[in-house]
Design an enzyme around this catalytic site. Structure first.
Site, short mmCIF file in Angstrom:
data_model
loop_
_atom_site.label_atom_id
_atom_site.label_comp_id
_atom_site.label_asym_id
_atom_site.label_seq_id
_atom_site.Cartn_x
_atom_site.Cartn_y
_atom_site.Cartn_z
N SER A 265 24.62 90.54 10.68
CA SER A 265 24.86 91.50 11.73
C SER A 265 25.53 92.75 11.16
O SER A 265 24.99 93.38 10.26
CB SER A 265 25.70 90.82 12.82
OG SER A 265 25.66 91.53 14.02
N ASP A 497 15.81 89.11 18.45
CA ASP A 497 17.26 89.20 18.28
C ASP A 497 17.83 90.14 19.34
O ASP A 497 17.36 91.27 19.48
CB ASP A 497 17.57 89.75 16.88
CG ASP A 497 19.04 89.64 16.51
OD1 ASP A 497 19.90 90.02 17.32
OD2 ASP A 497 19.33 89.19 15.38
N HIS A 525 20.40 85.49 17.42
CA HIS A 525 20.96 86.52 16.54
C HIS A 525 21.14 85.96 15.14
O HIS A 525 21.91 85.01 14.95
CB HIS A 525 22.29 86.99 17.13
CG HIS A 525 22.93 88.12 16.38
ND1 HIS A 525 22.20 89.16 15.85
CD2 HIS A 525 24.22 88.38 16.07
CE1 HIS A 525 23.02 90.02 15.26
NE2 HIS A 525 24.26 89.56 15.38
#
Length: 556
Positions: A265, A497, A525
């Site tokens: 991320s 995602d 995610h």
């Protein structure tokens, strides 16, 4: 913006690049600690100048002008030689000690508060490691970062990566984590105490009139003023560029010639920034759930809003196939499910639902929205979300959704919050100019955001206003990262995602001169360690043998 990764030590939120966390909303591109699918949830003078972009980008919140400028701007690599003023930092030797977690050692490493003025003071960085277990030749250190910005890398490696990464990876690498400056154990930024945060997270982020708009602005100002009062000097030096430069000092202290890194991320932005600044010191980098550094804040927020809508539609299709779905019966369209959820949010806006919370918190629209968004990060949370929605909608019990929201904000049962949300705001608001400067700008953009997501668009648009009131001006701008001369870098994107839309992975892999795109066709995610044997085998082969996947490889 709101990004983060799941599994996690506590619970967490938004990518390294846009708005700060808003009350009742999620922060940027976060990563936190995630368990596999199906498991139970539980930057000295010369150096600083060289780190600037090739050409200046326009500031402000115009997504068109800033985005076009970013097409011409690229992060420039720093000189290979270490300036004399930084040599003492690079010569450090960690004094490892036990830190109360079996198998792990901890140490503190210093970095300059201001890389342009190394004599102006230090920042103390907390580092932990778990040494390679063997058998097999040690490959060096593997740094991990779970995202945020604001997620504790130390918490992540001690609770998950250091014991849950594939055994063959842990056998060959020392598993290492450093909390970035301003985060968790590394001189954390603090903004509000628990009761004040409880008030902040309940603030209405879908204002219906001038009074409610003024209340939202006041909440943003209070949050920002609290952060500014706590760390007025540090707050100017928690950018991603500075955190990436800190990682190079840590690399040297560990005795590694090159940095090996897995970032999820926001961690992908941190890792890509390191590669852009130090391409010749870049080893094996995995960037999972990637961000696009060339986008301005408003564009990032808008595209992330669309990403949450994509994830919600997947949830909606699954929900109506289950007998306990409270949002519609079999055959109901995602649009109908979304309308029913939106209607529920509007009821909460008028009258919160009881939760039985010891602090007397009812389930407000903002808390419920955060709870739903939190469950979008991992399809393994969909059952929990159905149950929580059923309790709130049919039994007048909002405790389940409050639990999801509290987990996202990292609020414990005693009403204390981790510094996740504070650090998230501090980094996001320094990295990019704000999405919006005034409430009127938000109102003009509402149709765009509501088109991107009929369910979440309005709240996420208003959530993107928070950096407008930040006490420190942004030092970063949108830019490409090319990292010319770096070894192959694996960029991982998941097609549905919610927090880091798949097109961001394609964009970053296209910018990086040595980028290799690995696609996971699925929900949730990030992808590594979440149940896809194809993804895991591919990344393990790269980490262990240095064999990157063919660009464009797809897994399901």
């Amino acid at each position: 913006m709101h990004t983060r990764r799941t599994p996690r030590t506590a619970s967490s939120p938004a990518p390294g690049s846009a708005a700060a966390p808003a009350p009742g909303a999620v922060p940027r591109a976060r990563g936190a600690h995630r368990r596999p699918r199906g498991a139970a949830r539980t930057a000295a003078g010369l150096l600083a100048t060289a780190a600037l972009l090739v050409s200046a980008c326009s500031s402000g919140s115009s997504s068109t002008s800033t985005a076009s400028a970013a097409q011409e701007a690229a992060l420039v690599a720093l000189p290979r030689s270490t300036p004399a003023a930084l040599s003492p930092y690079y010569a450090q030797k960690p004094a490892w000690r036990g830190c109360g977690v079996p198998g792990f050692q901890c140490a503190t490493i210093k970095a300059p508060l201001d890389y342009a003025k190394p004599s102006a003071g230090d920042v103390r960085l907390a580092v932990t490691r778990k040494k390679a277990t063997g058998p097999g030749e040690r490959l060096g250190s593997l740094l991990v970062n779970p995202g945020g910005p604001g997620g504790s890398a130390i918490g992540y490696v001690q609770a998950y990566a250091g014991i849950g990464y594939p055994a063959e990876v842990r056998a060959r690498y020392d598993m290492v984590a450093v909390d970035p400056r301003g985060v968790a154990r590394s001189e954390p930024v603090e903004c509000l105490d628990g009761p004040a945060m409880d008030t902040y997270t309940r603030t209405d982020t879908t204002p219906d009139d001038a009074r409610e708009t003024d209340g939202l602005v006041a909440a943003y100002r209070t949050f920002a003023e609290g952060c500014g009062a706590d760390a007025p000097r540090l707050l100017r030096h928690v950018s991603t560029v500075e955190a990436a430069r800190d990682m190079d000092i840590v690399r040297a202290a560990l005795g590694d010639e090159k940095l090996n890194f897995v970032g999820a991320s926001y961690g992908t932005f941190l890792g890509a920034t390191y590669a852009g600044l130090f391409p010749e010191r870049t080893g094996r980098l995995v960037l999972d759930g990637a961000m696009d550094p060339s986008l301005p804040a408003r564009r990032l927020n808008l595209e992330q809003t669309a990403g949450f809508e994509t994830a919600f539609r997947s949830f909606a299709r699954d929900c109506v196939r289950q007998a306990d779905c409270p949002l519609g019966t079999k055959g109901a369209s995602p649009e109908q499910v979304g309308e029913n959820l939106k209607a529920f949010f509007e009821k909460l806006d008028a009258r919160p639902v009881p939760t039985g919370d010891a602090a007397g918190r009812g389930l407000t629209e903002s808390l419920a929205t955060t709870g739903v968004i939190a469950a979008m990060y991992d399809e393994g949370s969909w059952e929990q979300l159905r149950e929580a929605l059923t309790s709130a909608m049919k039994e007048n019990d909002g405790s389940g959704l409050l639990t999801l929201s509290d987990g996202y904000y990292e609020r414990d049962t005693d009403g204390r919050y981790s510094n996740l949300m504070f650090a998230n705001a501090a980094v996001n608001c320094l990295d990019l100019p704000p999405s919006f400067d005034t409430p009127d700008e938000v109102r003009r953009a509402l149709p765009q955001f509501e088109k991107a997501s009929p369910v979440f668009g309005e709240g996420l648009a208003w959530a993107a206003l928070n950096c407008a009131y930040w006490p420190v001006g942004a030092t970063g701008e949108p830019h490409r990262i090319e990292a010319r001369g770096a070894a192959p870098i694996v960029v991982v994107g998941t097609t549905r995602d919610p927090a880091t839309p798949y097109r961001w992975a394609r964009a970053l892999a296209g910018q990086l001169s040595s980028g290799r795109l690995l696609t996971y066709e699925g929900d949730g995610h990030t992808a590594y360690g979440r149940g896809s044997s194809c993804v895991d085998r591919t990344i393990n082969a790269y980490l262990l043998r240095g064999t990157p996947p063919k660009d464009g490889k797809r897994c399901s």
